[in-house]
Motif scaffolding. Structure first.
Motif, PDB file in Angstrom:
ATOM      1  N   VAL A   1       0.853  -1.192   0.000  1.00 39.66           N
ATOM      2  CA  VAL A   1       0.000   0.000   0.000  1.00 39.66           C
ATOM      3  C   VAL A   1       0.883   1.235   0.000  1.00 39.66           C
ATOM      4  CG1 VAL A   1      -1.725   1.306   1.283  1.00 39.66           C
ATOM      5  CG2 VAL A   1      -1.893  -1.181   1.150  1.00 39.66           C
ATOM      6  N   LYS A   2       0.622   2.121  -0.959  1.00 42.95           N
ATOM      7  CA  LYS A   2       1.506   3.263  -1.168  1.00 42.95           C
ATOM      8  C   LYS A   2       0.978   4.518  -0.505  1.00 42.95           C
ATOM      9  CE  LYS A   2       3.836   1.650  -5.212  1.00 42.95           C
ATOM     10  NZ  LYS A   2       3.751   0.363  -4.452  1.00 42.95           N
ATOM     11  N   CYS A   3       1.548   4.882   0.634  1.00 40.58           N
ATOM     12  CA  CYS A   3       1.149   6.122   1.291  1.00 40.58           C
ATOM     13  C   CYS A   3       2.111   6.388   2.439  1.00 40.58           C
ATOM     14  CB  CYS A   3      -0.291   6.019   1.783  1.00 40.58           C
ATOM     15  SG  CYS A   3      -0.825   7.481   2.693  1.00 40.58           S
TER      16      CYS A   3
ATOM     17  N   GLU B   1       2.239   8.836   4.499  1.00 38.17           N
ATOM     18  CA  GLU B   1       1.564   9.266   5.724  1.00 38.17           C
ATOM     19  C   GLU B   1       1.035   8.069   6.501  1.00 38.17           C
ATOM     20  OE1 GLU B   1      -1.444  12.238   5.047  1.00 38.17           O
ATOM     21  OE2 GLU B   1      -1.987  12.357   7.179  1.00 38.17           O
TER      22      GLU B   1
ATOM     23  N   ARG C   1       1.974   7.395  10.333  1.00 38.56           N
ATOM     24  CA  ARG C   1       0.930   7.360  11.352  1.00 38.56           C
ATOM     25  C   ARG C   1       0.829   5.989  12.014  1.00 38.56           C
ATOM     26  NH1 ARG C   1      -2.600  11.564  11.793  1.00 38.56           N
ATOM     27  NH2 ARG C   1      -2.453  13.166  10.192  1.00 38.56           N
ATOM     28  N   LEU C   2       0.985   4.936  11.225  1.00 37.77           N
ATOM     29  CA  LEU C   2       0.932   3.592  11.784  1.00 37.77           C
ATOM     30  C   LEU C   2       2.066   3.410  12.792  1.00 37.77           C
ATOM     31  CD1 LEU C   2      -0.522   0.826  11.592  1.00 37.77           C
ATOM     32  CD2 LEU C   2       1.183   0.185   9.855  1.00 37.77           C
TER      33      LEU C   2
ATOM     34  N   TYR D   1       1.229   5.252  15.887  1.00 34.69           N
ATOM     35  CA  TYR D   1       0.111   4.582  16.563  1.00 34.69           C
ATOM     36  C   TYR D   1       0.583   3.352  17.324  1.00 34.69           C
ATOM     37  CZ  TYR D   1      -4.496   2.351  17.028  1.00 34.69           C
ATOM     38  OH  TYR D   1      -5.637   1.775  17.514  1.00 34.69           O
TER      39      TYR D   1
ATOM     40  N   PHE E   1     -10.975   3.144  10.246  1.00 32.79           N
ATOM     41  CA  PHE E   1      -9.701   2.924  10.936  1.00 32.79           C
ATOM     42  C   PHE E   1      -8.745   4.100  10.738  1.00 32.79           C
ATOM     43  CE2 PHE E   1      -5.274   1.453  10.380  1.00 32.79           C
ATOM     44  CZ  PHE E   1      -4.988   1.066  11.674  1.00 32.79           C
TER      45      PHE E   1
ATOM     46  N   LYS F   1      -8.564   5.799  14.241  1.00 37.88           N
ATOM     47  CA  LYS F   1      -7.424   5.225  14.962  1.00 37.88           C
ATOM     48  C   LYS F   1      -6.122   5.925  14.599  1.00 37.88           C
ATOM     49  CE  LYS F   1      -9.646   1.885  17.160  1.00 37.88           C
ATOM     50  NZ  LYS F   1      -9.685   1.786  18.632  1.00 37.88           N
ATOM     51  N   LEU F   2      -5.932   6.163  13.305  1.00 32.72           N
ATOM     52  CA  LEU F   2      -4.658   6.780  12.909  1.00 32.72           C
ATOM     53  C   LEU F   2      -4.714   8.302  12.840  1.00 32.72           C
ATOM     54  CD1 LEU F   2      -3.054   4.371  10.279  1.00 32.72           C
ATOM     55  CD2 LEU F   2      -3.084   4.255  12.776  1.00 32.72           C
ATOM     56  N   GLY F   3      -5.907   8.875  12.942  1.00 34.36           N
ATOM     57  CA  GLY F   3      -5.986  10.335  12.979  1.00 34.36           C
ATOM     58  C   GLY F   3      -5.867  11.034  11.639  1.00 34.36           C
ATOM     59  N   PHE F   4      -6.130  10.324  10.533  1.00 29.76           N
ATOM     60  CA  PHE F   4      -6.134  10.958   9.209  1.00 29.76           C
ATOM     61  C   PHE F   4      -7.264  11.986   9.099  1.00 29.76           C
ATOM     62  CE2 PHE F   4      -3.439   7.602   7.573  1.00 29.76           C
ATOM     63  CZ  PHE F   4      -2.915   8.107   6.398  1.00 29.76           C
ATOM     64  N   ASP F   5      -7.039  13.032   8.284  1.00 34.97           N
ATOM     65  CA  ASP F   5      -8.130  13.924   7.899  1.00 34.97           C
ATOM     66  C   ASP F   5      -9.051  13.150   6.963  1.00 34.97           C
ATOM     67  OD1 ASP F   5      -7.180  16.051   9.315  1.00 34.97           O
ATOM     68  OD2 ASP F   5      -6.100  16.948   7.629  1.00 34.97           O
TER      69      ASP F   5
ATOM     70  N   LYS G   1      -8.529  12.645   3.115  1.00 36.69           N
ATOM     71  CA  LYS G   1      -7.338  11.966   2.585  1.00 36.69           C
ATOM     72  C   LYS G   1      -7.464  10.451   2.571  1.00 36.69           C
ATOM     73  CE  LYS G   1      -3.929  15.378   4.224  1.00 36.69           C
ATOM     74  NZ  LYS G   1      -2.838  15.490   5.227  1.00 36.69           N
TER      75      LYS G   1
ATOM     76  N   VAL H   1      -6.363   5.922   0.035  1.00 35.89           N
ATOM     77  CA  VAL H   1      -5.647   4.841   0.727  1.00 35.89           C
ATOM     78  C   VAL H   1      -6.543   3.620   0.886  1.00 35.89           C
ATOM     79  CG1 VAL H   1      -4.281   4.225   2.739  1.00 35.89           C
ATOM     80  CG2 VAL H   1      -4.342   6.598   1.971  1.00 35.89           C
TER      81      VAL H   1
END
Lengths: 218, 218
Positions: A106-108, A110, A114-115, A118, B84, B88-92, B95, B99
DNA sequence: AAATAAATTTAGACAAACCTAAAAAATAAT
DNA sequence: ATTATTTTTTAGGTTTGTCTAAATTTATTT
């Protein structure tokens, strides 16, 4: 530079073979990738054109500096996901490799960052293998296989070399995991098997094949 | 029956178009998939051979019962991953779609089950869309666009129809999210724009295009 | 009802990642 | 130093999902 999942799998495998055997060959890579040498040659040309490997026909190949960085970033993702699957979702450790093989592509950026946050920026995955940090650096631990320990010595399990579901399942059965404290009771010279004791459990015997794969600190 | 990520994307898109417009055509699917009608025809033949769609050349197509179940399982994975990423990860929220488009293709039943458990079996994703449960059932909420509310009425945001990063980013800017309580102050007939008030914030004006996309309960 | 327009499908090609079989180069054995 | 063996590469072909261009069917006008 982006890579297809297939390219990424080749890169990761070249990295692993270099690390474990000190070198890679077309044949060994073909075996590891469960493909044919001819397909490996095709891919090597592609990876060379993307500056991932140094490669001259008939003369062998190896990862470039940038190829190594790429490999480490894939390994990082793989191991972070394994950590997540075991420590957050409660997966058994012998089932996570396969799933992480998919998640790692998975390409990201961020997502990885974040993982990592976490999970608390873990340094080791559920099998005890080091997780490269965001700069690609690995924590190292001096560890030896339990098979090299002498009777009465105690070791704490740090990692498992062979990570086939089969051995991991066997260890689960014996109650052995990362962090387990193993005491060597005695060794049988005949076949190299070892009697092991874990606190509050009856002693049991591990075959030499298994003992060779359990790496411990003293 | 397993599907390639590409097949899964087609299946999901057919499902969405059926849901939103009541029907799908070769052309509309081609536009949605950013590909050519000829490619859609090729894929329809493949999906028909896999019993995912009913399809007769020149006569149109639609998901079979089993195709619909497949679509719902993909939608389920997509929305669980979005949940999730945000919770859990706090993404906006603007965005996560991209993903989740990748994560939804990871193949592992146990992963979905455990993720669902871990998240507390949520019924709605971060954009307010219902998450199918493991049987494919969806929770429904009676909701209307805030543009259809009258002055002095108050609504709670439940979902956002158009989910382009652009509109989500705009809503983030206005401080509007799922659960926000919006009070309609007045409506401007000239262009359909609406003045909105959120507690402890100065009032602001939403264009009709935006207001049409914000779905609320009374 | 014929003509035109739009939608859809077929035909034939291409790139990625694989394959088999044969050729070429490197290595090992005599 | 030849010969034999192993390793690696080339040549040519397959499948998946895409494309363009042309043909066919359906829908719309006149």
């Amino acid at each position: 530079m982006t890579h297809t999942p297939t390219e990424e799998n080749y890169i990761k495998e070249i990295y692993h073979l270099q690390l474990v055997h000190g070198e890679v060959t077309t044949n060994s890579l073909a075996t590891a990738m469960k493909t044919r040498p001819a397909s490996v040659t095709d891919m090597l040309k592609k990876l060379r054109s993307k500056r991932v490997v140094h490669y001259q026909r008939y003369k062998g190949f190896s990862l470039t500096a940038s190829g190594t960085r790429t490999a480490l970033s894939i390994v990082r993702k793989h191991r972070l996901w394994e950590y997540f699957l075991v420590n957050k979702l409660g997966f058994d450790w012998h089932k996570v490799h396969e799933v992480a093989e998919e998640l790692e592509h998975v390409k990201c950026e961020e997502l990885v960052t974040r993982l990592d946050e976490y999970l608390g920026k873990p340094a080791f995955d559920p099998h005890g293998d080091p997780i490269p940090n965001h700069k690609g650096q690995l924590k190292k631990i001096r560890q030896e296989p339990i098979s090299s320990f002498l009777p009465k010595q105690t070791g704490m399990v740090q990692s498992v070399k062979n990570q086939s579901p089969e051995i991991l399942y066997l260890l689960l059965h014996f109650g052995i995991g990362i962090g387990s404290k193993l005491k060597v009771i005695r060794k049988f010279d005949f076949d190299g098997s070892i009697e092991i004791k874990i606190d509050k459990q009856p002693p049991f015997i591990l075959s030499y094949q298994v003992a060779q794969n359990i790496f411990c600190t003293k």
